[in-house]
Design a protein around this motif. Structure first.
Motif, PDB file in Angstrom:
ATOM      1  N   PRO A 213       0.808  -1.230   0.000  1.00  0.00           N
ATOM      2  CA  PRO A 213       0.000   0.000   0.000  1.00  0.00           C
ATOM      3  C   PRO A 213       0.834   1.269   0.000  1.00  0.00           C
ATOM      4  O   PRO A 213       0.433   2.286  -0.576  1.00  0.00           O
ATOM      5  CB  PRO A 213      -0.841  -0.133   1.285  1.00  0.00           C
ATOM      6  CG  PRO A 213      -0.132  -1.137   2.127  1.00  0.00           C
ATOM      7  CD  PRO A 213       0.548  -2.069   1.190  1.00  0.00           C
ATOM      8  N   HIS A 214       2.006   1.231   0.638  1.00  0.00           N
ATOM      9  CA  HIS A 214       2.893   2.396   0.611  1.00  0.00           C
ATOM     10  C   HIS A 214       3.399   2.663  -0.807  1.00  0.00           C
ATOM     11  O   HIS A 214       3.514   3.819  -1.236  1.00  0.00           O
ATOM     12  CB  HIS A 214       4.086   2.172   1.544  1.00  0.00           C
ATOM     13  CG  HIS A 214       3.732   2.110   2.997  1.00  0.00           C
ATOM     14  ND1 HIS A 214       3.091   3.135   3.661  1.00  0.00           N
ATOM     15  CD2 HIS A 214       3.935   1.130   3.921  1.00  0.00           C
ATOM     16  CE1 HIS A 214       2.929   2.810   4.932  1.00  0.00           C
ATOM     17  NE2 HIS A 214       3.431   1.600   5.118  1.00  0.00           N
ATOM     18  N   GLU A 216       1.885   1.862  -3.621  1.00  0.00           N
ATOM     19  CA  GLU A 216       0.766   2.369  -4.423  1.00  0.00           C
ATOM     20  C   GLU A 216       0.568   3.867  -4.208  1.00  0.00           C
ATOM     21  O   GLU A 216       0.423   4.636  -5.165  1.00  0.00           O
ATOM     22  CB  GLU A 216      -0.516   1.607  -4.065  1.00  0.00           C
ATOM     23  CG  GLU A 216      -1.709   1.993  -4.919  1.00  0.00           C
ATOM     24  CD  GLU A 216      -2.954   1.180  -4.587  1.00  0.00           C
ATOM     25  OE1 GLU A 216      -3.997   1.409  -5.226  1.00  0.00           O
ATOM     26  OE2 GLU A 216      -2.879   0.328  -3.685  1.00  0.00           O
ATOM     27  N   ARG A 217       0.603   4.290  -2.933  1.00  0.00           N
ATOM     28  CA  ARG A 217       0.421   5.724  -2.638  1.00  0.00           C
ATOM     29  C   ARG A 217       1.598   6.550  -3.141  1.00  0.00           C
ATOM     30  O   ARG A 217       1.415   7.624  -3.722  1.00  0.00           O
ATOM     31  CB  ARG A 217       0.243   5.918  -1.129  1.00  0.00           C
ATOM     32  CG  ARG A 217      -1.117   5.507  -0.606  1.00  0.00           C
ATOM     33  CD  ARG A 217      -1.335   6.021   0.797  1.00  0.00           C
ATOM     34  NE  ARG A 217      -0.411   5.401   1.747  1.00  0.00           N
ATOM     35  CZ  ARG A 217      -0.656   4.264   2.396  1.00  0.00           C
ATOM     36  NH1 ARG A 217      -1.795   3.619   2.184  1.00  0.00           N
ATOM     37  NH2 ARG A 217       0.222   3.772   3.243  1.00  0.00           N
ATOM     38  N   ALA A 218       2.813   6.050  -2.918  1.00  0.00           N
ATOM     39  CA  ALA A 218       3.991   6.807  -3.323  1.00  0.00           C
ATOM     40  C   ALA A 218       4.062   6.962  -4.833  1.00  0.00           C
ATOM     41  O   ALA A 218       4.425   8.030  -5.339  1.00  0.00           O
ATOM     42  CB  ALA A 218       5.258   6.127  -2.800  1.00  0.00           C
ATOM     43  N   TYR A 219       3.715   5.915  -5.567  1.00  0.00           N
ATOM     44  CA  TYR A 219       3.746   6.020  -7.033  1.00  0.00           C
ATOM     45  C   TYR A 219       2.744   7.069  -7.502  1.00  0.00           C
ATOM     46  O   TYR A 219       3.035   7.868  -8.410  1.00  0.00           O
ATOM     47  CB  TYR A 219       3.452   4.676  -7.687  1.00  0.00           C
ATOM     48  CG  TYR A 219       3.584   4.744  -9.192  1.00  0.00           C
ATOM     49  CD1 TYR A 219       4.821   4.588  -9.809  1.00  0.00           C
ATOM     50  CD2 TYR A 219       2.488   5.011 -10.005  1.00  0.00           C
ATOM     51  CE1 TYR A 219       4.966   4.694 -11.176  1.00  0.00           C
ATOM     52  CE2 TYR A 219       2.616   5.124 -11.380  1.00  0.00           C
ATOM     53  CZ  TYR A 219       3.854   4.954 -11.955  1.00  0.00           C
ATOM     54  OH  TYR A 219       3.985   5.080 -13.326  1.00  0.00           O
ATOM     55  N   ALA A 220       1.561   7.082  -6.903  1.00  0.00           N
ATOM     56  CA  ALA A 220       0.555   8.077  -7.281  1.00  0.00           C
ATOM     57  C   ALA A 220       1.061   9.490  -7.019  1.00  0.00           C
ATOM     58  O   ALA A 220       0.814  10.413  -7.804  1.00  0.00           O
ATOM     59  CB  ALA A 220      -0.740   7.818  -6.523  1.00  0.00           C
ATOM     60  N   GLN A 221       1.810   9.678  -5.919  1.00  0.00           N
ATOM     61  CA  GLN A 221       2.328  11.006  -5.588  1.00  0.00           C
ATOM     62  C   GLN A 221       3.428  11.437  -6.552  1.00  0.00           C
ATOM     63  O   GLN A 221       3.470  12.591  -6.985  1.00  0.00           O
ATOM     64  CB  GLN A 221       2.868  10.996  -4.156  1.00  0.00           C
ATOM     65  CG  GLN A 221       1.801  10.862  -3.093  1.00  0.00           C
ATOM     66  CD  GLN A 221       2.406  10.682  -1.711  1.00  0.00           C
ATOM     67  OE1 GLN A 221       3.352   9.928  -1.519  1.00  0.00           O
ATOM     68  NE2 GLN A 221       1.857  11.378  -0.729  1.00  0.00           N
ATOM     69  N   GLY A 225      -0.495  10.140 -10.456  1.00  0.00           N
ATOM     70  CA  GLY A 225      -1.593   9.201 -10.606  1.00  0.00           C
ATOM     71  C   GLY A 225      -1.687   8.511 -11.938  1.00  0.00           C
ATOM     72  O   GLY A 225      -2.756   8.043 -12.328  1.00  0.00           O
ATOM     73  N   ALA A 315       9.133   5.228  -5.920  1.00  0.00           N
ATOM     74  CA  ALA A 315       8.043   4.779  -5.058  1.00  0.00           C
ATOM     75  C   ALA A 315       8.505   3.668  -4.117  1.00  0.00           C
ATOM     76  O   ALA A 315       8.099   3.618  -2.947  1.00  0.00           O
ATOM     77  CB  ALA A 315       6.866   4.303  -5.904  1.00  0.00           C
ATOM     78  N   ALA A 319       8.335   4.225  -0.198  1.00  0.00           N
ATOM     79  CA  ALA A 319       7.571   3.244   0.580  1.00  0.00           C
ATOM     80  C   ALA A 319       8.435   2.655   1.693  1.00  0.00           C
ATOM     81  O   ALA A 319       7.962   2.422   2.812  1.00  0.00           O
ATOM     82  CB  ALA A 319       7.047   2.145  -0.336  1.00  0.00           C
ATOM     83  N   GLU A 322       8.525   5.102   4.539  1.00  0.00           N
ATOM     84  CA  GLU A 322       7.291   5.087   5.322  1.00  0.00           C
ATOM     85  C   GLU A 322       7.231   3.860   6.224  1.00  0.00           C
ATOM     86  O   GLU A 322       6.834   3.946   7.397  1.00  0.00           O
ATOM     87  CB  GLU A 322       6.068   5.116   4.394  1.00  0.00           C
ATOM     88  CG  GLU A 322       5.885   6.423   3.655  1.00  0.00           C
ATOM     89  CD  GLU A 322       5.598   7.589   4.589  1.00  0.00           C
ATOM     90  OE1 GLU A 322       4.973   7.360   5.650  1.00  0.00           O
ATOM     91  OE2 GLU A 322       6.014   8.709   4.278  1.00  0.00           O
TER      92      GLU A 322
END
Length: 405
Positions: A213-214, A216-221, A225, A315, A319, A322
């Protein structure tokens, strides 16, 4: 957590250098070949006992010197620890913590945590599986330092079992020897490899589950997106469908209970024993696995553009930051994992990364890392350091490190 002092003796290009550092951003600026990367490489070495540039320690010792010494003071809150590492090519490295010798060099692991971004990170997406395995294992060691001993034991058993497979193969091809004795001995090594391999596999699977999940969020940032980044794990226990994009076994479907994984590894080794003996190679175990990176449902390797590959590599590192900062949930029941530590913010190292990125990714990455307690940046020219990362600056030239701001 931050590094307050670094001293190198006969490390890489440095005969002797001492640098005092502070929390916040520190930029090490100087032309290529002047020793910027050597400084941050030494910091990373204290955290992982490995280099992000070379696979062995020999290259870390200055030409003509018998050994190298790295001294580093790491501060966490109102406490600090002095770590001293003596790097001895061809012999065991030695370590001290607060002037007291440790039993083994790896006993210093866990005192300092780092996340290092470097141009070599592109190989995480475009390179071979061993690069991604090392990424997972290095991160696992920082999360739980005792993993280092487990990995060392596994590598030793892997080498010994590989030698026995070659010996059994030679006997089977008609050379002198006792095949029955070799096979009995092989049963013993099968058990040792399965026991250690199951523990490594369980740790990797748990790590990937928490990392996903980290990522996924980091790549979007980082990428604004553009596509969904997902992690999977391909095990030698599973027959992956290589001709089906994204068809690798997903982590949730791989049972991470160590007892079951050990039994599965033993069964797989028994099933493939003839092949292993014929080839003289260990064909089953975590050394044959891969971290699977997908983007929009397709394998990132081969499908992602250069920019997308960079975003994915960034990412993975973000991640990791994080995960190390916040720790992992206490859900290790059944995995045999009891030493996964609490989170503590690592030192962020960005080694000549910004010169590799376009302006959009450069700005996004700078914004994301600026909040860290300590960020060490290397750059060939001051203009390569984004304005979001304004802070202390050191000029590095001909083995001299001078603070200019």
């Amino acid at each position: 957590m931050h590094v307050s002092a670094l001293s190198l003796t006969d490390f890489r290009s440095y005969e002797q250098v001492d640098v005092t550092l502070e929390p916040g951003v520190s930029a090490l600026v100087g032309p290529n070949g002047q020793g910027k990367t050597n400084l941050v490489e030494a910091v990373g070495y204290v955290a992982t006992l490995g280099s992000h540039r070379v696979p062995t320690d020999a290259a870390l010792v200055r030409a003509g010197a018998p050994r190298a010494v790295v001294r580093l003071r790491a501060a966490r809150g109102d406490r600090s620890s002095l770590v001293e590492l003596e790097i001895n090519p061809g012999r065991a490295n030695r370590a001290q913590v607060n002037r007291a010798p440790t039993r083994r060099a790896r006993d210093v692991l866990g005192i300092l945590r780092t996340v290092l971004f470097a141009p070599e990170d592109l190989a995480l997406v475009k390179g071979d599986p061993d690069t991604r395995r090392r990424f997972l294992d290095d991160l696992a060691v920082q999360v739980a330092p005792r993993t280092a001993g487990l990995l060392a034991d596994y590598e030793r058993v892997l080498r010994q079992r590989g030698a026995l497979l070659k010996s059994a193969g030679a006997v089977r091809r008609g050379r002198r020897g006792d095949e029955e004795a070799d096979l009995r001995t092989l049963d013993v090594w099968d058990g040792r490899l399965a026991h250690l391999g199951a523990q490594i596999l369980a740790r990797r699977v748990r790590l990937v589950n928490h990392l996903a999940p980290h990522v996924e969020r980091a790549y979007a940032q980082v990428s604004d997106g553009q596509g969904a980044a997902e992690l999977g794990y391909r095990s030698s226990l599973v027959q992956a469908q290589d001709d089906e994009p994204g068809g690798a076994e997903r982590v949730p479907h791989l049972d991470a209970t160590t007892e079951l994984l050990e039994a599965q590894l033993l069964e797989a080794m028994s099933r493939r024993r003839t092949q292993e003996i014929d080839r003289g190679v260990n064909l089953v175990g975590p050394h044959r696995d891969d971290l699977v990176l997908t983007l929009g449902g397709l394998p990132a390797k081969g499908y992602a553009s250069h920019g997308e590959s960079w975003s994915y590599a960034l990412a993975l590192r973000l991640a990791s930051y994080e995960l190390l900062t916040h720790g992992t949930p206490d859900d290790a029941a059944g995995t045999g994992i009891s030493d996964w530590g609490e989170g503590s913010e690592p030192v962020l190292i960005l080694d000549d990364v910004f010169a590799e990125l376009d302006s959009r990714r450069r700005g996004r990455l700078a914004t994301l890392v600026a909040r860290a307690e300590q960020v060490l940046v290397t750059a060939a020219v001051a203009e390569d350091v984004p304005e979001q990362l304004e802070g202390a600056r050191y000029d590095v030239m001909a083995g001299q490190v001078t603070r200019v701001r």
